[in-house]
Design a protein around this motif. Structure first.
Motif, PDB file in Angstrom:
ATOM      1  N   LYS A  31       9.433 -11.607  -8.758  1.00 11.91           N
ATOM      2  CA  LYS A  31       8.830 -10.001  -9.083  1.00 11.91           C
ATOM      3  C   LYS A  31      10.000  -9.175  -9.217  1.00 11.91           C
ATOM      4  O   LYS A  31      11.269  -9.222  -8.924  1.00 11.91           O
ATOM      5  CB  LYS A  31       8.199  -9.820  -7.448  1.00 11.91           C
ATOM      6  N   GLU A  87       8.383  -3.463  -6.565  1.00 14.68           N
ATOM      7  CA  GLU A  87       7.356  -3.673  -5.479  1.00 14.68           C
ATOM      8  C   GLU A  87       6.033  -3.363  -6.234  1.00 14.68           C
ATOM      9  O   GLU A  87       5.493  -2.422  -6.501  1.00 14.68           O
ATOM     10  CB  GLU A  87       7.400  -2.667  -4.314  1.00 14.68           C
ATOM     11  N   PRO A  88       5.422  -4.597  -6.909  1.00 12.73           N
ATOM     12  CA  PRO A  88       4.386  -4.448  -7.857  1.00 12.73           C
ATOM     13  C   PRO A  88       3.001  -3.934  -6.858  1.00 12.73           C
ATOM     14  O   PRO A  88       3.067  -4.281  -5.897  1.00 12.73           O
ATOM     15  CB  PRO A  88       3.966  -5.836  -8.351  1.00 12.73           C
ATOM     16  N   ARG A 144      -0.388  -3.865  -5.229  1.00 14.35           N
ATOM     17  CA  ARG A 144      -1.527  -4.832  -4.795  1.00 14.35           C
ATOM     18  C   ARG A 144      -2.679  -4.083  -5.315  1.00 14.35           C
ATOM     19  O   ARG A 144      -3.120  -3.084  -5.100  1.00 14.35           O
ATOM     20  CB  ARG A 144      -1.433  -4.999  -3.477  1.00 14.35           C
ATOM     21  N   THR A 193      -7.884  -6.682  -2.503  1.00 11.38           N
ATOM     22  CA  THR A 193      -8.023  -7.836  -1.607  1.00 11.38           C
ATOM     23  C   THR A 193      -9.366  -8.271  -1.470  1.00 11.38           C
ATOM     24  O   THR A 193     -10.362  -7.465  -1.324  1.00 11.38           O
ATOM     25  CB  THR A 193      -7.340  -7.244  -0.314  1.00 11.38           C
ATOM     26  N   GLN A 235      -3.483 -10.830 -14.281  1.00 13.11           N
ATOM     27  CA  GLN A 235      -3.132 -10.964 -12.501  1.00 13.11           C
ATOM     28  C   GLN A 235      -2.739 -12.066 -12.151  1.00 13.11           C
ATOM     29  O   GLN A 235      -3.292 -13.265 -12.649  1.00 13.11           O
ATOM     30  CB  GLN A 235      -4.395 -10.373 -11.953  1.00 13.11           C
ATOM     31  N   GLU A 254      -2.079  -9.095  -7.619  1.00 10.44           N
ATOM     32  CA  GLU A 254      -0.919  -8.414  -8.253  1.00 10.44           C
ATOM     33  C   GLU A 254      -1.044  -8.309  -9.802  1.00 10.44           C
ATOM     34  O   GLU A 254      -1.431  -9.457 -10.325  1.00 10.44           O
ATOM     35  CB  GLU A 254       0.414  -8.978  -7.673  1.00 10.44           C
TER      36      GLU A 254
END
Length: 184
Positions: free
Chosen positions: A10, A13-14, A16, A19, A89, A152
């Motif tokens: 990674k 901080e990709p 999100r 969910t 993704q 992600e």
């Protein structure tokens, strides 16, 4: 030459993206899952389709859409919902709120780009859930949320989608790993 690990990198901080809840499928009146046999032999990871599943697994039939997990036992179940990972993704299966009980469902929790995607020829794939209850029995009910998928973004489109050209886990329902012959 046997590969047992994956490496995911990674950058930063990709974000999100979403969910999604994952429920468990316990609707089948026949086999809705498998419990690992205690004291089974060793699985040779280089023998694809080389093991009789009956030597390692016990089929499970739920009662009234419920399944009681015994502490310390290992189970293979399937998601109720089809899982689709868009081609740009990836997704990781993460635990739900730990206050619902002592069990874990996300041992093999990474979903590659294209898993279950129509573009990879696999619309309708369900996720296989590797489940273990810890110190106390745990009652699962059909459709109960057992995990979440966290999506992600990728930095670029993969050169090859998951399962392109056919893969063991594409278009799956309840299924043991590729090391076992189909249940008969």
């Amino acid at each position: 030459g046997t590969r047992l690990n994956q490496l995911r990198l990674k950058r930063g901080e990709p974000p999100r993206l979403a969910t999604v809840s994952v429920g468990v499928d316990l609707e089948s009146e026949a086999v809705a899952g498998f419990r690992a046999r205690r004291h089974a032999g060793v699985v040779d990871m280089d023998r694809v389709g080389g093991h009789d599943p009956r030597d390692f697994w016990e089929p499970l039939a739920p009662r009234r859409g419920e399944l009681l997990l015994d502490p310390g036992e290992f189970y293979i179940l399937a998601s109720r919902e089809a899982v689709e990972i868009p081609v740009l993704q990836a997704a990781e299966m993460t635990p739900i709120d730990p206050s619902v009980g002592e069990f874990r469902v996300h041992y093999a929790g990474f979903f590659d780009p294209g898993f279950g995607a129509a573009e990879a020829g696999a619309a309708g794939s369900r996720g296989v859930l590797e489940v273990r209850s810890h110190e106390t029995p745990f009652l699962l009910e059909h459709g109960q949320t057992v995990a979440r998928l966290v999506f992600e973004p990728l930095t670029e489109r993969p050169s090859r989608l998951y399962g392109e050209g056919g893969g063991h886990y594409q278009k799956q329902g309840l299924k043991l790993s590729k090391h076992f012959r189909p249940w008969s």
